[in-house]
Design an enzyme around this catalytic site. Structure first.
Site, PDB file in Angstrom:
ATOM      1  N   ASP A  12       0.835  -1.199   0.000  1.00  0.00           N
ATOM      2  CA  ASP A  12       0.000   0.000   0.000  1.00  0.00           C
ATOM      3  C   ASP A  12       0.873   1.253   0.000  1.00  0.00           C
ATOM      4  O   ASP A  12       2.071   1.202   0.317  1.00  0.00           O
ATOM      5  CB  ASP A  12      -0.891  -0.038   1.254  1.00  0.00           C
ATOM      6  CG  ASP A  12      -2.208   0.684   1.059  1.00  0.00           C
ATOM      7  OD1 ASP A  12      -2.322   1.492   0.118  1.00  0.00           O
ATOM      8  OD2 ASP A  12      -3.136   0.436   1.852  1.00  0.00           O
TER       9      ASP A  12
ATOM     10  N   ASP B 285     -10.716   2.019  -3.148  1.00  0.00           N
ATOM     11  CA  ASP B 285     -11.212   1.818  -1.785  1.00  0.00           C
ATOM     12  C   ASP B 285     -12.734   1.859  -1.748  1.00  0.00           C
ATOM     13  O   ASP B 285     -13.330   1.671  -0.683  1.00  0.00           O
ATOM     14  CB  ASP B 285     -10.634   2.875  -0.841  1.00  0.00           C
ATOM     15  CG  ASP B 285      -9.280   2.466  -0.299  1.00  0.00           C
ATOM     16  OD1 ASP B 285      -8.865   1.309  -0.539  1.00  0.00           O
ATOM     17  OD2 ASP B 285      -8.626   3.294   0.366  1.00  0.00           O
TER      18      ASP B 285
HETATM   19  C1  GLA Z   1      -5.731   1.880   2.212  1.00  0.00           C
HETATM   20  C2  GLA Z   1      -6.052   0.718   1.311  1.00  0.00           C
HETATM   21  C3  GLA Z   1      -7.100  -0.159   1.960  1.00  0.00           C
HETATM   22  C4  GLA Z   1      -6.583  -0.647   3.304  1.00  0.00           C
HETATM   23  C5  GLA Z   1      -6.181   0.536   4.161  1.00  0.00           C
HETATM   24  C6  GLA Z   1      -5.490   0.095   5.421  1.00  0.00           C
HETATM   25  O1  GLA Z   1      -6.812   2.734   2.336  1.00  0.00           O
HETATM   26  O2  GLA Z   1      -6.471   1.156   0.058  1.00  0.00           O
HETATM   27  O3  GLA Z   1      -7.426  -1.238   1.134  1.00  0.00           O
HETATM   28  O4  GLA Z   1      -5.495  -1.498   3.088  1.00  0.00           O
HETATM   29  O5  GLA Z   1      -5.312   1.422   3.485  1.00  0.00           O
HETATM   30  O6  GLA Z   1      -5.078   1.170   6.196  1.00  0.00           O
END
Ligand code: GLA
Length: 725
Positions: free
Chosen positions: A479, A541
């Site tokens: 990420d 997301d």
């Molecule tokens: C980001 C990612 C999510 C998740 C969160 C965790 O927003 O896109 O899928 O992994 O971080 O903090």
């Protein structure tokens, strides 16, 4: 097929793929001209090229270069394949040098080699069996610079690529203030530019803009390829649809700040120039040094927007994603993020994993929160030490427990980031990107580590690599949740991305079987650069199915289904609050890299069974869904989306409603890409109660038949099989 690059005559080079051709030639004055980019030409006789040569006539207030071909020639009206300012071409240039307002590059020599020519430190496409590379060297002796243009053919995919290398052949240091990967001038057929725009949780919304006598620039300045403006762009005829019309697709094998400009106007030409964003680029070249740009990739199709997409899909599946994962089905994962967020412990995870097994999930992915003091997003990033308060017994015991259930194990990292409230920051504040005398700005309560530093990169390689060596981890979600700020020195954004590629290459190169899923707050780095290291990306997301239909459809314009990670999450959806049926959520995720992102302990037994049946169905068709030909159906009427994945014999067809208007039954149901008589059987949902398959005569699937009766927020999935003979 003849060699994919033909040197037809001293000054004519013909590059070809199955269905397309590029012809370049140094013009009489030595500037590299683009004589053709379009349908495949069969050039038996070099004299036929004469017809492709532009009329060098000038008109009105132009600057002439000199007397050539018995006439006056203005660079401003020539179809060029490399251009700079100072000698009469006022369009977007490919190269700029600080302090030099006049640059003039002319042809010196060429070389044709088999395969691709890799660039140190930058990802690039791998060759197809018949790939060749044409290197054309241009030079400006006064400026003391050489430019090498490298064009590579990918004949099977109908894709060409281009890189540009700039060499300082002079005696002094020069500073480049722009260095485009690609520049070409196309005859203006009346084009629209299609860009993929958006923001967090709302990525890849296509914007179609008519290109007139103007410049349209698609760019990112955030240090990421960005969800605001994906680096991939399309240039299509005004009248082009999903299935008809001519057009081009362009993309960059790059993950940083980028800019591609389309300029319509003079000479009935459209200039396309793209690469690293010149803003803040400022790259110093000492005598003898070279700069190599990221690779630009391009395709042409006469089969509409869908044709452009499918060319790129093939190319990415075969030449971009890491070799180990090419055409290799991706596992069904359950990711616990939306199921638990930070609130979990080892027994919770094991209970979730047990339910995941009942669903038919193959890999359990533990998301954020397993390390350091990470109970929320305020602290702990950078401290890659297992949190044994949450995971009593340690990570090894948890992984053993998950694997004992028959699942593989995946783990989330955000290696590039650091919370100010972390042990790592307290030990190494100088590792965060910052400027002297300024407090760096936070994004999601975090700073970014300075990946231009080799000690930082070594630390990340050792840390993440150490986990992969110590534990049986088969999947990494990587990420990156903020944009770059506080980076003053010129060239920093590009150096950061080079640092990222170094780290990814050193971690995942020696461990090709570990599946790397890239993520950047969802799709903030959905690009060919990161896809060169890991074959799939967490698309957004936002997991709401109605929103996801649009996001996935948008991103599919340029990227194949096998790269688009799509999970079924809980209803009501956490981002939008919208309720939706399990069937609908499944049907939206199934045509891509399917996964689950909820707490299955909250699901009634009947739902576990129902989702399990659907996952069984998905696995039986997974190769078709992930690697088949992907056809979108032109939207007619509001609120209906259709797509097909097919291998020519079998297809899965999906028809979705997002909202219903009274009295509207929706546009016809079409299954493009499958010719001939076929049987169609609806799976799941109401219509699936009908046991007999529909028999469809030859020809009707392309044109379309009456749609299934669906209410708002309903979907129909069909298994379609061609009747042979
Ligand atoms: C980001 C990612 C999510 C998740 C969160 C965790 O927003 O896109 O899928 O992994 O971080 O903090």
């Amino acid at each position: 097929m003849p060699p994919s690059i033909q040197h037809l005559s001293p000054d004519v080079f013909h590059l070809q793929t199955r269905n397309s051709s590029i012809v370049v030639s140094p013009g009489e004055a030595g500037h590299l001209e683009l004589l053709w980019f379009g349908d495949r030409l069969h050039l038996a006789d070099p004299n036929q090229v004469a017809a492709l040569r532009p009329d060098p006539a000038t008109s009105g207030a132009t600057v002439t270069y000199g007397r050539t071909r018995d006439s006056l020639m203005s660079l401003h009206q020539q179809p060029l394949a490399f251009a700079t300012h100072g000698k009469g071409d006022f369009r977007e240039p490919a190269l700029g040098v600080v302090g030099q307002r006049v640059l003039d590059f002319t042809f010196r020599h060429h070389r044709i080699v088999d395969g691709v020519v890799a660039a140190d430190g930058l990802p690039g496409a791998d060759a197809e069996p018949e790939s060749q590379t044409l290197e054309i060297t241009l030079a400006d002796d006064v400026a003391g610079l050489e430019v090498v243009l490298r064009w590579t053919t990918f004949p099977h995919s109908d894709v060409f690529s281009r890189r540009t290398e700039i060499r300082n052949t002079g005696n002094g240091t020069v500073t480049l203030d722009r260095a485009a990967s690609l520049l070409l001038d196309l005859p203006d057929a009346g084009f629209d530019v299609i860009t993929l725009d958006g923001w967090w949780a709302n990525e890849a919304r296509p914007t179609r803009t008519r290109l007139g006598h103007q410049r349209i620039t698609n760019a990112s300045v955030t240090g990421s390829s960005s969800s605001e403006h994906n680096p991939g762009v399309l240039l299509v005829e005004h009248t082009a649809t999903e299935t008809s019309g001519r057009g081009y697709g362009f993309n960059l094998v790059y993950s940083g700040s980028h800019a591609t400009t389309f300029e319509g106007g003079r000479g009935n030409l459209v200039r396309v120039a793209g690469g690293i964003n010149p803003e803040g680029f400022g790259w110093e070249l000492a005598p003898g040094e070279s700069f190599i740009t990221p690779e630009a990739v391009m395709t042409y199709s006469s089969e509409g927007i869908g044709g452009i997409s499918r060319n790129f899909h093939r190319f990415i599946d075969d030449c971009i994603v890491p070799a180990h994962w090419r055409r290799r089905p991706r596992p069904v994962v359950l990711n616990n993020w939306e199921g638990t967020y930070f609130d979990f412990d080892a027994p919770t995870i094991l209970e979730i994993a047990e339910r995941a097994v009942e669903l038919g999930v193959e890999t359990f992915v533990l998301d954020d929160g397993w390390f350091g003091a990470r109970d929320d997003d305020l602290r702990g990033l950078g401290d890659w030490v297992v949190n044994t308060t949450k995971l009593e017994g340690g990570l090894g015991a948890l992984i053993d427990g998950v694997r004992a259930l028959g699942l593989d194990f995946g783990l989330w990292f955000e290696p590039e980031s650091i919370n100010p409230d972390s042990e790592l920051y307290r030990a190494h504040p100088e590792w965060a990107i910052h400027q002297p005398s300024r407090t760096p700005s936070e994004g999601r309560h975090q700073y970014l580590l300075d990946l231009t530093r080799s000690d930082v990169r070594d630390h990340l390689v050792t840390t993440v690599g150490g986990f992969l060596d110590e534990y049986p981890i088969s999947f990494v979600k990587w990420d990156m949740n903020r944009l770059i700020s506080d980076a003053a020195p010129d060239g920093f954004h590009h150096r950061y991305i080079l640092g990222l590629y170094d780290v990814l290459g050193r971690i995942f190169g020696p461990r090709p079987e570990v599946l790397l899923e890239n993520c950047s707050s969802g799709g903030n780095r959905f690009d060919l650069g990161v896809l060169s290291f890991g074959p799939q990306i967490w698309t957004s997301d936002c997991t709401d199915p109605v929103e996801r239909l649009a996001i996935q459809e948008g991103i599919s314009l340029l990227y194949p289904a096998s790269t688009i990670s799509a999970h079924v999450s809980a209803s009501p959806n956490h981002q939008t609050g919208r309720a939706s049926s399990l069937d609908y959520r499944f049907a939206v995720s199934a045509p891509y890299v399917f996964g689950v992102e909820l707490d299955p302990r909250t699901m009634p037994a009947a739902e576990i069974t129902a989702l399990g049946e659907r996952i069984t169905w998905y696995k039986q068709r997974r190769a078709l869904l992930q690697f088949g030909e992907h056809h979108r159906v032109e939207k007619r009427g509001d609120g209906r989306i259709q797509l097909t994945a097919t291998d020519g014999e079998r297809a899965v067809s999906a028809y979705y409603t997002t909202h219903i208007r009274p009295g509207s039954h929706g546009p016809v149901w079409q299954v493009p890409g499958l010719d001939g008589a076929a049987t169609a059987r609806r799976v799941f949902g109401e219509g699936a109660a009908e046991p007999t398959a529909l028999h469809l005569p030859d020809g009707v699937l392309g044109q379309g038949v009456a749609p299934p009766t669906l209410g708002e927020g309903e979907a129909a999935l069909f298994d379609v099989t061609r009747i042979s003979g």
